[in-house]
Design a protein around this motif. Structure first.
Motif, PDB file in Angstrom:
ATOM      1  N   GLU A  89      20.078 -26.913 -40.648  1.00  0.00           N
ATOM      2  CA  GLU A  89      19.618 -28.185 -40.096  1.00  0.00           C
ATOM      3  C   GLU A  89      20.508 -28.656 -38.951  1.00  0.00           C
ATOM      4  O   GLU A  89      20.043 -29.356 -38.044  1.00  0.00           O
ATOM      5  N   ALA A  90      21.789 -28.251 -38.976  1.00  0.00           N
ATOM      6  CA  ALA A  90      22.719 -28.645 -37.919  1.00  0.00           C
ATOM      7  C   ALA A  90      22.589 -27.786 -36.667  1.00  0.00           C
ATOM      8  O   ALA A  90      23.246 -28.068 -35.665  1.00  0.00           O
ATOM      9  N   GLY A  91      21.782 -26.720 -36.741  1.00  0.00           N
ATOM     10  CA  GLY A  91      21.525 -25.935 -35.542  1.00  0.00           C
ATOM     11  C   GLY A  91      22.130 -24.554 -35.490  1.00  0.00           C
ATOM     12  O   GLY A  91      21.994 -23.861 -34.478  1.00  0.00           O
ATOM     13  N   VAL A  92      22.798 -24.120 -36.569  1.00  0.00           N
ATOM     14  CA  VAL A  92      23.297 -22.740 -36.603  1.00  0.00           C
ATOM     15  C   VAL A  92      22.088 -21.805 -36.649  1.00  0.00           C
ATOM     16  O   VAL A  92      21.209 -21.962 -37.489  1.00  0.00           O
ATOM     17  N   LYS A  93      22.025 -20.840 -35.743  1.00  0.00           N
ATOM     18  CA  LYS A  93      20.815 -20.052 -35.547  1.00  0.00           C
ATOM     19  C   LYS A  93      20.740 -18.760 -36.348  1.00  0.00           C
ATOM     20  O   LYS A  93      19.684 -18.138 -36.449  1.00  0.00           O
ATOM     21  N   LYS A  94      21.856 -18.363 -36.941  1.00  0.00           N
ATOM     22  CA  LYS A  94      21.881 -17.073 -37.628  1.00  0.00           C
ATOM     23  C   LYS A  94      22.837 -17.169 -38.808  1.00  0.00           C
ATOM     24  O   LYS A  94      24.024 -17.437 -38.615  1.00  0.00           O
ATOM     25  N   LEU A  95      22.311 -16.961 -40.015  1.00  0.00           N
ATOM     26  CA  LEU A  95      23.131 -17.114 -41.213  1.00  0.00           C
ATOM     27  C   LEU A  95      23.030 -15.892 -42.103  1.00  0.00           C
ATOM     28  O   LEU A  95      21.934 -15.383 -42.350  1.00  0.00           O
ATOM     29  N   LEU A  96      24.171 -15.452 -42.604  1.00  0.00           N
ATOM     30  CA  LEU A  96      24.250 -14.416 -43.632  1.00  0.00           C
ATOM     31  C   LEU A  96      24.747 -15.101 -44.890  1.00  0.00           C
ATOM     32  O   LEU A  96      25.865 -15.627 -44.924  1.00  0.00           O
ATOM     33  N   VAL A  97      23.909 -15.122 -45.924  1.00  0.00           N
ATOM     34  CA  VAL A  97      24.195 -15.878 -47.138  1.00  0.00           C
ATOM     35  C   VAL A  97      24.413 -14.911 -48.291  1.00  0.00           C
ATOM     36  O   VAL A  97      23.617 -14.003 -48.520  1.00  0.00           O
ATOM     37  N   GLU A  98      25.489 -15.107 -49.011  1.00  0.00           N
ATOM     38  CA  GLU A  98      25.758 -14.249 -50.162  1.00  0.00           C
ATOM     39  C   GLU A  98      24.606 -14.352 -51.166  1.00  0.00           C
ATOM     40  O   GLU A  98      23.986 -15.399 -51.337  1.00  0.00           O
ATOM     41  N   LYS A  99      24.344 -13.226 -51.828  1.00  0.00           N
ATOM     42  CA  LYS A  99      23.257 -13.213 -52.809  1.00  0.00           C
ATOM     43  C   LYS A  99      23.589 -14.161 -53.956  1.00  0.00           C
ATOM     44  O   LYS A  99      24.769 -14.392 -54.244  1.00  0.00           O
ATOM     45  N   PRO A 100      22.593 -14.776 -54.593  1.00  0.00           N
ATOM     46  CA  PRO A 100      21.172 -14.621 -54.308  1.00  0.00           C
ATOM     47  C   PRO A 100      20.644 -15.630 -53.301  1.00  0.00           C
ATOM     48  O   PRO A 100      19.442 -15.733 -53.120  1.00  0.00           O
ATOM     49  N   GLY A 101      21.511 -16.407 -52.673  1.00  0.00           N
ATOM     50  CA  GLY A 101      21.090 -17.361 -51.661  1.00  0.00           C
ATOM     51  C   GLY A 101      20.525 -18.650 -52.246  1.00  0.00           C
ATOM     52  O   GLY A 101      20.935 -19.746 -51.885  1.00  0.00           O
ATOM     53  N   VAL A 102      19.579 -18.504 -53.154  1.00  0.00           N
ATOM     54  CA  VAL A 102      18.956 -19.646 -53.834  1.00  0.00           C
ATOM     55  C   VAL A 102      18.818 -19.305 -55.309  1.00  0.00           C
ATOM     56  O   VAL A 102      18.869 -18.134 -55.690  1.00  0.00           O
ATOM     57  N   ILE A 103      18.630 -20.331 -56.136  1.00  0.00           N
ATOM     58  CA  ILE A 103      18.448 -20.079 -57.567  1.00  0.00           C
ATOM     59  C   ILE A 103      17.111 -20.611 -58.069  1.00  0.00           C
ATOM     60  O   ILE A 103      16.882 -20.680 -59.277  1.00  0.00           O
ATOM     61  N   SER A 104      16.223 -20.990 -57.137  1.00  0.00           N
ATOM     62  CA  SER A 104      14.892 -21.455 -57.536  1.00  0.00           C
ATOM     63  C   SER A 104      13.925 -21.247 -56.386  1.00  0.00           C
ATOM     64  O   SER A 104      14.322 -21.145 -55.217  1.00  0.00           O
ATOM     65  N   PHE A 105      12.637 -21.207 -56.712  1.00  0.00           N
ATOM     66  CA  PHE A 105      11.615 -21.114 -55.678  1.00  0.00           C
ATOM     67  C   PHE A 105      11.571 -22.393 -54.845  1.00  0.00           C
ATOM     68  O   PHE A 105      11.229 -22.359 -53.661  1.00  0.00           O
ATOM     69  N   ARG A 106      11.910 -23.513 -55.441  1.00  0.00           N
ATOM     70  CA  ARG A 106      11.945 -24.766 -54.678  1.00  0.00           C
ATOM     71  C   ARG A 106      12.970 -24.677 -53.557  1.00  0.00           C
ATOM     72  O   ARG A 106      12.685 -25.043 -52.403  1.00  0.00           O
ATOM     73  N   GLU A 107      14.164 -24.186 -53.891  1.00  0.00           N
ATOM     74  CA  GLU A 107      15.181 -24.024 -52.864  1.00  0.00           C
ATOM     75  C   GLU A 107      14.744 -23.010 -51.810  1.00  0.00           C
ATOM     76  O   GLU A 107      14.944 -23.214 -50.609  1.00  0.00           O
ATOM     77  N   MET A 108      14.139 -21.921 -52.266  1.00  0.00           N
ATOM     78  CA  MET A 108      13.674 -20.891 -51.342  1.00  0.00           C
ATOM     79  C   MET A 108      12.649 -21.449 -50.361  1.00  0.00           C
ATOM     80  O   MET A 108      12.738 -21.242 -49.145  1.00  0.00           O
ATOM     81  N   GLU A 109      11.650 -22.161 -50.882  1.00  0.00           N
ATOM     82  CA  GLU A 109      10.597 -22.685 -50.020  1.00  0.00           C
ATOM     83  C   GLU A 109      11.132 -23.718 -49.039  1.00  0.00           C
ATOM     84  O   GLU A 109      10.674 -23.807 -47.894  1.00  0.00           O
ATOM     85  N   ASP A 110      12.135 -24.477 -49.465  1.00  0.00           N
ATOM     86  CA  ASP A 110      12.761 -25.447 -48.562  1.00  0.00           C
ATOM     87  C   ASP A 110      13.481 -24.735 -47.417  1.00  0.00           C
ATOM     88  O   ASP A 110      13.339 -25.113 -46.245  1.00  0.00           O
ATOM     89  N   LEU A 111      14.233 -23.674 -47.736  1.00  0.00           N
ATOM     90  CA  LEU A 111      14.939 -22.937 -46.690  1.00  0.00           C
ATOM     91  C   LEU A 111      13.966 -22.241 -45.748  1.00  0.00           C
ATOM     92  O   LEU A 111      14.199 -22.192 -44.528  1.00  0.00           O
ATOM     93  N   LEU A 112      12.877 -21.706 -46.271  1.00  0.00           N
ATOM     94  CA  LEU A 112      11.874 -21.071 -45.416  1.00  0.00           C
ATOM     95  C   LEU A 112      11.285 -22.083 -44.441  1.00  0.00           C
ATOM     96  O   LEU A 112      11.069 -21.783 -43.262  1.00  0.00           O
ATOM     97  N   HIS A 113      11.039 -23.285 -44.922  1.00  0.00           N
ATOM     98  CA  HIS A 113      10.486 -24.347 -44.068  1.00  0.00           C
ATOM     99  C   HIS A 113      11.486 -24.725 -42.973  1.00  0.00           C
ATOM    100  O   HIS A 113      11.113 -24.840 -41.791  1.00  0.00           O
TER     101      HIS A 113
END
Length: 321
Positions: A89-113
Motif C-alpha cells: 500500500e505504501a508503494g513498494v513495487k516488488k515483494l518477496l514474502v517468506e512462506k506461506p505469506g498468508v494464513i487465510s483466504f481472506r488475507e490472500m484475497e486482500d493482498l491480490l486486490h
C-alpha cells in the motif's frame, strides 16, 4: 549482477532475515533492515554487526517518504500478511514474502486486490524450488523425456513441533506453514492436481485437522501422483520422480540419488551445490531470481499461483484457511 541490483528493504531481524542478508551482501546489494522491538534488534546487531531500524514496518513507512522498490518480508508467520500489505500500500513495487505469506483466504484475497490496484509484484519464498538437487533432477528428467509418476511424503516430527513456541493458531495450520515446502515443490515440478482423492485420519492436540495423510490423483500435465505422511510415526520429507529410464530420489531434498532401469542399486548423483552449502540451501538462487527482471520466469512462486495451490493444500491437509 550489479546491473539489476536495487536497494532492498528487509523486514525482520530473525533467522531468515539474517540468511537473506548474507545473500544480499554477497550480491553487493544495498539494503535497509527493519526490526520490531528494541530487544530483538539489539540481538540482531550483536550477532551480525548490522544496524536495523526499530519500530516495525508501519512506523518505518510513516517516517520515510521514499521507500526502496524491492522488499523481502521475513517477519514471523502471523505478521507476514500485515507487513506485506503495509509495504504494498505504501508503494513498494516488488515483494518477496517468506512462506506461506498468508494464513487465510481472506488475507490472500486482500493482498491480490492490493497487488492489482497498486500494480505490485508479490512472490512467495519457497526456496526448495531452487535447490541445486532439484534443478539437476529437472534437467535429467527432461533428458529422459519427462515424468511418468511422482510419489512424495511430507511427514512432520510431531514430538518436535509440539514443543516449539509457535502459537496454537499457527500449529493448527502446520501443513500450510511448513509441509507446503514439499507440496509446492511437487506442484512446481509436475503441475497442480487436476484430480485429487485425499484421505485424512488421526489428529494431534496441536493439529486437530489430522495426522495421517494418503492421497493420489493426476496433475494438469497428466502425471499420476501418490503421497503419504504420518506425523505420529517416523518419517521424513521426500520426493521420488519416475521416468522411463530412471527413478530420482530427493530424500533429503538437498541430495539427488538415482536408480537406473534394470537395477536395484541407488547411487548419489554428483551435483555442483557449493552455493547451497555456503548459504541457506536455495536462498541464493531464489534471491537472484527475485532481483531479476523476470522472477516468475526464473521459478519464483507468484501470489496468484500460491492462491490456486492453497485450495489443494486445504483439501490435502483438512486445515481451514
Amino acid at each position: 549482477m550489479s546491473n539489476y541490483i536495487k536497494q532492498v528493504l528487509v523486514a525482520g531481524t530473525g533467522y531468515m532475515a539474517k540468511e537473506y542478508i548474507k545473500v544480499l551482501k554477497a550480491l553487493k546489494a544495498e539494503y535497509v533492515v527493519i526490526g520490531n522491538r528494541a530487544e530483538s534488534v539489539g540481538r540482531f546487531t550483536e550477532e551480525t554487526g548490522e544496524q536495523a531500524y526499530v519500530g516495525g514496518v508501519e512506523h518505518y513507512i510513516s517516517e520515510h517518504k521514499e521507500l526502496p522498490e524491492c522488499a523481502i518480508v521475513a517477519v514471523s508467520h502471523g505478521n507476514l500478511y500485515q507487513a506485506t500489505k503495509a509495504l504494498a500500500e505504501a508503494g513498494v513495487k516488488k515483494l518477496l514474502v517468506e512462506k506461506p505469506g498468508v494464513i487465510s483466504f481472506r488475507e490472500m484475497e486482500d493482498l491480490l486486490h492490493i497487488a492489482d490496484q497498486k500494480k505490485t509484484e508479490i512472490y512467495i519464498g519457497y526456496n526448495r524450488r531452487f535447490y541445486q538437487s532439484v534443478r539437476k533432477a529437472a534437467e535429467l528428467i527432461a533428458q529422459d523425456g519427462g515424468l511418468q509418476l511422482v510419489a512424495y511424503e511430507f511427514t512432520e516430527w510431531a514430538h518436535v513441533v509440539e514443543k516449539t513456541p509457535h502459537p496454537d493458531e499457527m500449529k493448527q495450520k502446520w501443513f500450510l506453514l511448513n509441509s507446503t515446502h514439499v507440496a509446492d515443490l511437487v506442484f512446481y515440478l509436475t503441475g497442480r492436481p487436476r484430480s485429487l482423492t485425499a484421505q485424512i485420519a488421526g489428529g494431534l492436540e496441536w493439529h486437530k485437522a489430522g495426522s495421517i495423510y494418503t492421497g493420489c490423483g493426476v496433475t494438469e500435465r497428466d502425471i499420476p501422483f501418490v503421497y503419504q505422511a504420518d506425523w505420529s510415526a517416523p518419517g521424513r520429507w521426500g520426493v521420488e520422480l519416475l521416468t522411463a529410464k530412471h527413478r530420482f530420489y530427493l530424500r533429503p531434498l538437498e541430495k539427488l540419488q538415482i536408480q537406473e532401469i534394470g537395477s536395484v542399486k541407488v547411487e548419489e548423483y554428483p551435483i555442483e551445490d557449493d552455493v547451497d552449502r555456503q548459504y541457506k540451501a536455495g536462498l541464493y538462487e531464489e534471491t537472484v531470481a527475485f532481483l531479476s527482471d523476470d522472477p516468475a520466469g526464473k521459478g519464483l512462486c507468484t501470489l496468484e499461483e500460491h492462491h490456486q495451490n492453497m485450495a489443494f493444500y486445504q483439501e490435502i491437509s483438512g486445515e481451514v484457511y
